[in-house]
Design a protein around this motif. Structure first.
Motif: not given
Length: 71
Positions: A42-60
């Motif tokens: 759950x923490x991993x998913x939330x962290x990933x969601x936050x990174x995505x929302x902050x623009x730290x990753x991109x969809x591929x």
């Protein structure tokens, strides 16, 4: 009450339990591990969601992801 100090002490203590108590201990430990792993996912998913929302990753696409993994 003596508190076990290391893994060997814990195993020795477990050996002194009845078979039923050992089975209960196993179930309790498995449940705790399952709960811990679930909380970690759950923490991993939330962290990933936050990174995505902050623009730290991109969809591929899956193909892009595989290319990145194999490179």
């Amino acid at each position: 009450m003596m508190v076990p100090q290391n893994f060997a002490d814990i195993l020795d203590s477990a050996d002194r339990l009845s078979v039923e108590e050992q089975e209960d201990l196993i179930r309790i430990l498995q449940n705790r591990l399952r709960d811990r792993n679930r909380a970690e996912r759950i923490r991993d998913v939330r962290d990933a969601e936050n990174e995505f929302l902050e623009g730290k990753c991109r969809p591929v696409t899956p193909q892009q992801l595989m290319e990145e993994i194999l490179s």
